[in-house]
Design an enzyme around this catalytic site. Structure first.
Site, PDB file in Angstrom:
ATOM      1  N   GLY A 183       0.849  -1.207   0.000  1.00  0.00           N
ATOM      2  CA  GLY A 183       0.000   0.000   0.000  1.00  0.00           C
ATOM      3  C   GLY A 183       0.875   1.242   0.000  1.00  0.00           C
ATOM      4  N   HIS A 184       1.885   1.245   0.882  1.00  0.00           N
ATOM      5  CA  HIS A 184       2.819   2.376   0.912  1.00  0.00           C
ATOM      6  C   HIS A 184       3.585   2.456  -0.412  1.00  0.00           C
ATOM      7  CE1 HIS A 184       2.645   1.196   5.351  1.00  0.00           C
ATOM      8  NE2 HIS A 184       2.259   2.453   5.383  1.00  0.00           N
ATOM      9  N   GLN A 196      -8.951  10.207   7.367  1.00  0.00           N
ATOM     10  CA  GLN A 196      -7.674  10.933   7.415  1.00  0.00           C
ATOM     11  C   GLN A 196      -7.451  11.731   6.122  1.00  0.00           C
ATOM     12  OE1 GLN A 196      -3.703   9.441   9.027  1.00  0.00           O
ATOM     13  NE2 GLN A 196      -3.508   8.901   6.878  1.00  0.00           N
TER      14      GLN A 196
HETATM   15  P1  AMP Z   1       0.513   4.550   7.803  1.00  0.00           P
HETATM   16  O1  AMP Z   1       1.953   4.122   7.734  1.00  0.00           O
HETATM   17  O2  AMP Z   1      -0.413   3.470   8.222  1.00  0.00           O
HETATM   18  O3  AMP Z   1       0.338   5.847   8.546  1.00  0.00           O
HETATM   19  O4  AMP Z   1       0.094   4.859   6.306  1.00  0.00           O
HETATM   20  C1  AMP Z   1       0.811   5.787   5.527  1.00  0.00           C
HETATM   21  C2  AMP Z   1      -0.002   6.076   4.293  1.00  0.00           C
HETATM   22  O5  AMP Z   1      -0.209   4.864   3.571  1.00  0.00           O
HETATM   23  C3  AMP Z   1      -1.392   6.636   4.620  1.00  0.00           C
HETATM   24  O6  AMP Z   1      -1.707   7.657   3.705  1.00  0.00           O
HETATM   25  C4  AMP Z   1      -2.282   5.433   4.434  1.00  0.00           C
HETATM   26  O7  AMP Z   1      -3.611   5.764   4.075  1.00  0.00           O
HETATM   27  C5  AMP Z   1      -1.581   4.714   3.288  1.00  0.00           C
HETATM   28  N1  AMP Z   1      -1.968   3.303   3.266  1.00  0.00           N
HETATM   29  C6  AMP Z   1      -1.985   2.447   4.304  1.00  0.00           C
HETATM   30  N2  AMP Z   1      -2.466   1.237   3.913  1.00  0.00           N
HETATM   31  C7  AMP Z   1      -2.758   1.348   2.592  1.00  0.00           C
HETATM   32  C8  AMP Z   1      -3.299   0.465   1.624  1.00  0.00           C
HETATM   33  N3  AMP Z   1      -3.635  -0.790   1.911  1.00  0.00           N
HETATM   34  N4  AMP Z   1      -3.484   0.930   0.364  1.00  0.00           N
HETATM   35  C9  AMP Z   1      -3.152   2.214   0.041  1.00  0.00           C
HETATM   36  N5  AMP Z   1      -2.626   3.097   0.920  1.00  0.00           N
HETATM   37  C10 AMP Z   1      -2.444   2.681   2.182  1.00  0.00           C
END
Ligand code: AMP
Length: 280
Positions: free
Chosen positions: A36-37, A153
């Protein structure tokens, strides 16, 4: 690729990028990186001259100490992942750097943070808006990339940027899922095999919402009832919320006649997962 831990060094780097008139794409993360990241990094890489990725587990956005203490950390592996995506800079500050002694200024947002995760995780979004503002001030990105997975968010950050006149283009990209549909999340690592199977109820409930809406069911209550029953049937689940909200205001809707989002937050054992699907 440079790994920078000091704000002053990051600022010097940004100064020289701006001096070269190059654009900065920015992906803020809390680490434990997954595909995702990576999808955010790839878009940012394509659309900008320089790619900056931050890795910072921000304590002020955790309302639950156990969640913070158990959040997976893997900085060396994360740096390798970011390097593979051809980033130019990893910004990985420590907490003394981001919140030095005496820190006492916070950014808060009303309305959009009163519902969904904001209602159930007091203080969470103040932590998000504060750290995002700080990171934006340090990195000065032209474009910043967020995931639809954290739908509330993304809306909160878009409004923050608009209300505080930040000249940043916020991009929100689709949720990346495992083959069986579970949205990728750093917290998935905490699920045991049985919980991992149960977690599939989340995506099933969202697909149910989508199919009911597609077959012309517009009554949110009716859809939420079906979603609730799917999640209840799965083992080890406890629901925080199942909501259908207006996609822009995040207010609950009773009849879906504008773009809406079905969003859920569910505990699977001791792990809280969120996911959503757009209904339009
Ligand atoms: P986090 O490390 O969880 O704070 O996420 C960092 C960024 O990655 C945030 O903008 C999340 O929305 C995005 N993110 C987390 N999981 C996914 C996913 N499965 N698909 C797309 N973006 C994601």
């Amino acid at each position: 690729m440079e790994v920078i831990t000091k704000i002053s060094e990051m600022q010097t780097m940004v100064f020289s990028i701006k001096d070269r008139k190059e654009s900065i794409g920015f992906v803020p993360t809390m680490g434990a990186l997954h595909e995702g990241h990576v999808s955010l990094m790839r878009s940012a890489r394509d659309e900008n001259d320089e790619l900056v990725v931050s890795i910072y587990l921000n304590p002020t956005q955790f309302d639950n100490k156990e969640d913070f203490d158990n959040y997976p950390g893997q900085l060396d592996k994360d740096i390798e992942i970011v390097e593979r995506e051809n980033a130019d800079v990893v910004f990985a500050p420590c907490t003394d750097e981001m919140y030095p002694e005496g820190f006492c200024t916070y950014v808060t947002q009303d309305k959009l943070t009163d519902t969904m995760c904001g209602r159930l995780r007091p203080g969470h979004f103040n932590g998000v808006t504060t750290i995002v503002t700080k990171l934006f001030n340090i990195v000065k990105p032209d474009k910043a990339y967020f995931g639809q997975k954290d739908y509330q968010q993304s809306v909160v950050v878009e409004k923050l940027v608009a209300d505080l006149n930040m000249e940043i283009d916020v991009k929100v990209l689709p949720t990346v899922r495992d083959e069986d549909g579970l949205a990728l999340s750093s917290r998935n690592k905490r699920l045991n095999p049985e919980e991992r199977r149960s977690a599939l109820c989340i995506y099933s409930s969202l697909l149910k919402a989508k199919s009911m809406f597609a077959s012309n069911v517009k009554d949110a209550k009716e859809i939420i009832e079906e979603m609730t029953s799917i999640i209840k049937k799965a083992k080890h689940t406890r629901t925080d919320y199942i909501s259908i909200v207006n996609a822009h205001t995040l207010e609950d809707v009773s009849l879906i006649n504008e773009k809406a989002v079905a969003a859920v937050a569910v505990w699977i054992g001791n792990t809280r997962l969120i996911d959503n699907i757009i209904l339009e």
